[in-house]
Scaffold this motif. Structure first.
Motif, PDB file in Angstrom:
ATOM      1  N   GLY A  36      86.428   8.711  64.231  1.00 38.67           N
ATOM      2  CA  GLY A  36      86.020   8.055  63.414  1.00 38.67           C
ATOM      3  C   GLY A  36      84.901   6.710  63.123  1.00 38.67           C
ATOM      4  O   GLY A  36      85.067   5.747  62.440  1.00 38.67           O
ATOM      5  N   ALA A  37      84.218   6.848  63.919  1.00 33.89           N
ATOM      6  CA  ALA A  37      82.725   5.387  63.605  1.00 33.89           C
ATOM      7  C   ALA A  37      82.542   6.268  62.431  1.00 33.89           C
ATOM      8  O   ALA A  37      81.911   7.259  62.180  1.00 33.89           O
ATOM      9  CB  ALA A  37      81.966   6.162  65.206  1.00 33.89           C
ATOM     10  N   VAL A  38      81.567   5.219  61.447  1.00 32.90           N
ATOM     11  CA  VAL A  38      80.956   4.981  60.700  1.00 32.90           C
ATOM     12  C   VAL A  38      79.764   5.155  60.827  1.00 32.90           C
ATOM     13  O   VAL A  38      78.631   6.321  60.593  1.00 32.90           O
ATOM     14  CB  VAL A  38      81.433   4.291  59.626  1.00 32.90           C
ATOM     15  N   VAL A  39      79.298   4.633  61.924  1.00 31.02           N
ATOM     16  CA  VAL A  39      77.994   4.969  61.726  1.00 31.02           C
ATOM     17  C   VAL A  39      77.523   5.040  63.972  1.00 31.02           C
ATOM     18  O   VAL A  39      78.538   3.988  64.710  1.00 31.02           O
ATOM     19  CB  VAL A  39      77.199   3.650  61.924  1.00 31.02           C
ATOM     20  N   VAL A  40      76.856   5.533  64.476  1.00 31.64           N
ATOM     21  CA  VAL A  40      76.506   4.903  65.696  1.00 31.64           C
ATOM     22  C   VAL A  40      74.968   5.233  65.773  1.00 31.64           C
ATOM     23  O   VAL A  40      74.043   5.691  65.188  1.00 31.64           O
ATOM     24  CB  VAL A  40      76.854   6.033  66.680  1.00 31.64           C
ATOM     25  N   TYR A  41      74.647   4.236  66.090  1.00 31.67           N
ATOM     26  CA  TYR A  41      72.711   3.739  66.864  1.00 31.67           C
ATOM     27  C   TYR A  41      72.695   4.756  67.867  1.00 31.67           C
ATOM     28  O   TYR A  41      72.873   3.484  69.415  1.00 31.67           O
ATOM     29  CB  TYR A  41      72.652   2.581  66.686  1.00 31.67           C
ATOM     30  N   ARG A  42      71.678   5.219  68.133  1.00 29.01           N
ATOM     31  CA  ARG A  42      71.372   5.984  69.098  1.00 29.01           C
ATOM     32  C   ARG A  42      69.782   5.402  69.686  1.00 29.01           C
ATOM     33  O   ARG A  42      69.381   5.859  68.857  1.00 29.01           O
ATOM     34  CB  ARG A  42      70.945   7.258  69.149  1.00 29.01           C
ATOM     35  N   MET A  43      70.021   4.818  69.932  1.00 25.81           N
ATOM     36  CA  MET A  43      68.671   3.943  71.033  1.00 25.81           C
ATOM     37  C   MET A  43      67.674   4.930  71.379  1.00 25.81           C
ATOM     38  O   MET A  43      66.313   4.720  71.711  1.00 25.81           O
ATOM     39  CB  MET A  43      68.623   2.506  71.048  1.00 25.81           C
TER      40      MET A  43
ATOM     41  N   ALA B 278      70.094   5.491  63.009  1.00 25.60           N
ATOM     42  CA  ALA B 278      71.566   5.503  62.747  1.00 25.60           C
ATOM     43  C   ALA B 278      72.039   6.384  62.521  1.00 25.60           C
ATOM     44  O   ALA B 278      71.315   7.432  62.169  1.00 25.60           O
ATOM     45  CB  ALA B 278      71.964   4.654  61.854  1.00 25.60           C
ATOM     46  N   TYR B 279      73.024   6.938  62.946  1.00 29.16           N
ATOM     47  CA  TYR B 279      73.707   8.302  62.290  1.00 29.16           C
ATOM     48  C   TYR B 279      75.150   8.347  62.132  1.00 29.16           C
ATOM     49  O   TYR B 279      76.188   7.467  62.453  1.00 29.16           O
ATOM     50  CB  TYR B 279      73.857  10.009  64.250  1.00 29.16           C
ATOM     51  N   PRO B 280      76.033   8.973  61.225  1.00 29.53           N
ATOM     52  CA  PRO B 280      75.178  10.201  60.542  1.00 29.53           C
ATOM     53  C   PRO B 280      73.762   9.786  59.729  1.00 29.53           C
ATOM     54  O   PRO B 280      73.563  10.497  58.701  1.00 29.53           O
ATOM     55  CB  PRO B 280      76.099  11.069  60.134  1.00 29.53           C
ATOM     56  N   ASP B 281      74.111   8.481  58.848  1.00 32.28           N
ATOM     57  CA  ASP B 281      73.374   8.375  57.627  1.00 32.28           C
ATOM     58  C   ASP B 281      72.671   7.736  57.969  1.00 32.28           C
ATOM     59  O   ASP B 281      72.707   5.994  58.325  1.00 32.28           O
ATOM     60  CB  ASP B 281      75.120   7.627  56.617  1.00 32.28           C
ATOM     61  N   THR B 282      71.031   8.077  57.742  1.00 39.46           N
ATOM     62  CA  THR B 282      70.186   6.228  58.142  1.00 39.46           C
ATOM     63  C   THR B 282      69.464   5.932  57.264  1.00 39.46           C
ATOM     64  O   THR B 282      69.042   4.870  57.389  1.00 39.46           O
ATOM     65  CB  THR B 282      68.660   8.169  57.439  1.00 39.46           C
ATOM     66  N   ALA B 283      70.447   5.207  56.009  1.00 36.49           N
ATOM     67  CA  ALA B 283      70.763   4.116  55.194  1.00 36.49           C
ATOM     68  C   ALA B 283      71.483   2.879  55.964  1.00 36.49           C
ATOM     69  O   ALA B 283      70.735   1.673  56.537  1.00 36.49           O
ATOM     70  CB  ALA B 283      71.689   4.511  54.224  1.00 36.49           C
TER      71      ALA B 283
ATOM     72  N   THR C 264      72.596  -3.966  57.439  1.00 33.62           N
ATOM     73  CA  THR C 264      71.647  -3.465  56.028  1.00 33.62           C
ATOM     74  C   THR C 264      72.724  -3.169  55.327  1.00 33.62           C
ATOM     75  O   THR C 264      73.924  -2.915  55.405  1.00 33.62           O
ATOM     76  CB  THR C 264      71.309  -1.547  56.205  1.00 33.62           C
ATOM     77  N   THR C 265      72.833  -3.125  54.246  1.00 34.00           N
ATOM     78  CA  THR C 265      73.689  -2.740  53.079  1.00 34.00           C
ATOM     79  C   THR C 265      74.429  -2.002  53.300  1.00 34.00           C
ATOM     80  O   THR C 265      76.009  -2.301  53.476  1.00 34.00           O
ATOM     81  CB  THR C 265      73.105  -2.641  51.619  1.00 34.00           C
ATOM     82  N   SER C 266      74.682  -1.101  53.841  1.00 29.13           N
ATOM     83  CA  SER C 266      75.359  -0.071  54.498  1.00 29.13           C
ATOM     84  C   SER C 266      76.262  -0.755  55.547  1.00 29.13           C
ATOM     85  O   SER C 266      77.795  -0.049  55.389  1.00 29.13           O
ATOM     86  CB  SER C 266      74.815   1.511  54.954  1.00 29.13           C
TER      87      SER C 266
ATOM     88  N   GLY D 121      84.351 -11.333  53.798  1.00 24.41           N
ATOM     89  CA  GLY D 121      82.956 -11.277  54.254  1.00 24.41           C
ATOM     90  C   GLY D 121      82.171 -10.789  54.806  1.00 24.41           C
ATOM     91  O   GLY D 121      82.684 -10.097  56.159  1.00 24.41           O
ATOM     92  N   ALA D 122      81.561  -9.411  54.592  1.00 22.07           N
ATOM     93  CA  ALA D 122      80.255  -8.676  54.873  1.00 22.07           C
ATOM     94  C   ALA D 122      79.658  -9.494  55.800  1.00 22.07           C
ATOM     95  O   ALA D 122      79.362 -11.125  56.061  1.00 22.07           O
ATOM     96  CB  ALA D 122      79.533  -8.541  54.128  1.00 22.07           C
ATOM     97  N   PRO D 123      78.810  -9.000  57.058  1.00 20.21           N
ATOM     98  CA  PRO D 123      77.972 -10.187  58.159  1.00 20.21           C
ATOM     99  C   PRO D 123      76.766  -9.889  57.651  1.00 20.21           C
ATOM    100  O   PRO D 123      76.590  -9.613  56.376  1.00 20.21           O
ATOM    101  CB  PRO D 123      77.662  -8.870  59.109  1.00 20.21           C
ATOM    102  N   THR D 124      76.364 -11.440  57.749  1.00 19.52           N
ATOM    103  CA  THR D 124      75.220 -12.380  56.909  1.00 19.52           C
ATOM    104  C   THR D 124      74.206 -11.554  57.809  1.00 19.52           C
ATOM    105  O   THR D 124      73.190 -11.516  57.701  1.00 19.52           O
ATOM    106  CB  THR D 124      75.283 -13.444  56.631  1.00 19.52           C
ATOM    107  N   THR D 125      74.672 -11.661  59.701  1.00 16.30           N
ATOM    108  CA  THR D 125      73.452 -11.115  60.368  1.00 16.30           C
ATOM    109  C   THR D 125      74.359 -10.334  61.027  1.00 16.30           C
ATOM    110  O   THR D 125      75.578 -10.162  61.421  1.00 16.30           O
ATOM    111  CB  THR D 125      73.343 -12.468  61.368  1.00 16.30           C
ATOM    112  N   ALA D 126      73.963  -9.299  61.620  1.00 15.79           N
ATOM    113  CA  ALA D 126      74.213  -8.115  62.385  1.00 15.79           C
ATOM    114  C   ALA D 126      73.103  -7.674  63.933  1.00 15.79           C
ATOM    115  O   ALA D 126      72.082  -7.517  63.288  1.00 15.79           O
ATOM    116  CB  ALA D 126      74.508  -6.983  62.011  1.00 15.79           C
TER     117      ALA D 126
END
Lengths: 144, 230
Positions: B7-14, B25-30, B68-70, B183-188
């Motif tokens: 259930g990962a929503v995003v994986v950063y494959r550096m 980012a996978y699977p969504d480049t947003a 990101t917004t995503s 609340g959403a993160p303001t830095t990540a």
């Protein structure tokens, strides 16, 4: 002209915030590979917590980092003749420190990390910058 | 990778970043982030079947900004798991400086921070702090390894527990008494505390995976580690 991938730092001593910001912006615009494929060679920087010092890393044109070149930048920013700016140098463990003087007052300090009479290898410059930061961790925000 | 199954929503494959400053980012480049200064293709990946090389941070002025917004829309600081593969460039972690493998903050409202931090002492902690309400954390004492490790944080306010996993093993006991935040993160950021930057990681990071709304179980963490890591 030759390029060097270097860590280069400046510290504002007795200049106005506007003069400092102008100089920092100019140094941020330097770099000979800022659109290249290697991020570490694109000009990027770190700011000390008090905003009075910055360390840049980039693939620099060596001609842009000479004492004469920095003096010319300062003279333009100050609006004075470059001959009115003098300097002193001090070779320390982290590299060559240059202090720029105008009117008998120290205005700016720069350091080419790892420089010891010649432009260093990037790994040498990096190690010098890392050692400097480790020795000054509190000022740069690396303690908790 | 199993993280998608769980259930990962995003994986950063550096390790896939072979050129330029994009954090892929996978699977969504947003979700794509941006790196500053990282040396690409530097260190052999810890993941089986990944022929890419992980980026390296010099601890002078490097980091990955993944805000990101995503990500803002996906993030759930009350129910989540976060996983980061890291490597420290020395067998001695006690280098006298605090360093962040990952750091998320929310300023304004019910502020909060979620952080993976190597303290100046050399200990590694998984932290969640509510600005009003204190800090909850798990800590691994002095890992002192130059090998790759998989650090996983799970947070569940509903189940009232925070857990930190080093590779496939939970460290310490559940931290309890968690309070809800919003609340959403303001830095990540991966690899630093701030964008100044400060407290930069010294070494490599290969992957980061975010599981919003999911508290991974110990068995799931162990399966991911034992399947994905050499």
């Amino acid at each position: 002209m030759a390029n060097t991938h270097l860590y280069f730092g400046i510290e504002a001593l007795n200049i106005s915030n506007q003069q400092r910001n102008t100089l920092v912006a100019e140094l941020q615009s330097l770099g000979e590979d800022n659109a290249g494929p290697r991020p570490e060679r694109r000009n990027h920087w770190r700011t000390r917590l008090d905003n009075q010092a910055v360390i840049f890393e980039a693939l620099f044109n060596e001609d842009h980092l000479t004492i004469a070149a920095i003096k010319q930048r300062m003279a333009t920013i100050f609006g004075i003749n470059v001959s009115l700016i003098t300097h002193s140098t001090n070779q320390v463990a982290y590299g060559l420190v240059v202090t720029y003087i105008r009117g008998g007052v120290n205005r700016l300090r720069s350091i080419a990390f790892g420089y010891d009479g010649g432009w260093p290898a990037t790994s040498v410059s990096r190690a010098a910058a890392q050692a400097y930061l480790a020795a000054n961790a509190a000022e740069w925000g690396d303690t908790e | 990778m199993l993280v998608n199954t769980y259930g990962a929503v995003v994986v950063y494959r550096m390790t896939d970043n072979v050129s330029g400053t994009t954090i892929i980012a996978y699977p969504d480049t947003a979700f794509n982030g941006v790196s500053q200064g990282l040396t690409l293709q530097s260190t052999v990946s810890p993941v089986v079947g990944d022929s890419g090389l992980a980026p390296d941070s010099d601890a002078v002025n490097d980091y990955a900004n993944i805000l990101t917004t995503s990500l803002e829309n996906a993030f759930n600081p009350d129910e989540m798991s976060l996983m980061v593969w890291g490597k420290f460039n020395s067998a001695t972690w006690n280098d006298g400086s605090a360093r962040r493998l990952a750091h998320f903050t929310r300023s304004g409202g019910t502020g909060w921070t979620i952080s993976f931090v190597k303290a100046a002492t050399g200990n590694f902690s998984w932290q969640r702090q509510r600005t009003a309400g204190g800090i909850h954390q798990a800590t691994k004492t002095a890992p002192n390894t130059a090998n790759w490790f998989m650090a996983t944080l799970t947070i569940s306010v509903a189940n009232n527990r925070l857990r930190g996993y080093w590779n496939d093993t939970q460290e310490g006991v559940d931290a309890t008494g968690l309070l809800s935040v919003s609340g959403a993160p303001t830095t990540a950021i991966v690899g630093a505390l701030t964008l100044t930057p400060t407290q930069q990681w010294r070494g490599s990071f290969a992957y980061a995976a975010l599981f919003p709304g999911i508290e991974l179980s110990p068995a799931q963490v162990a399966t991911i580690y034992n399947t994905a890591v050499t």
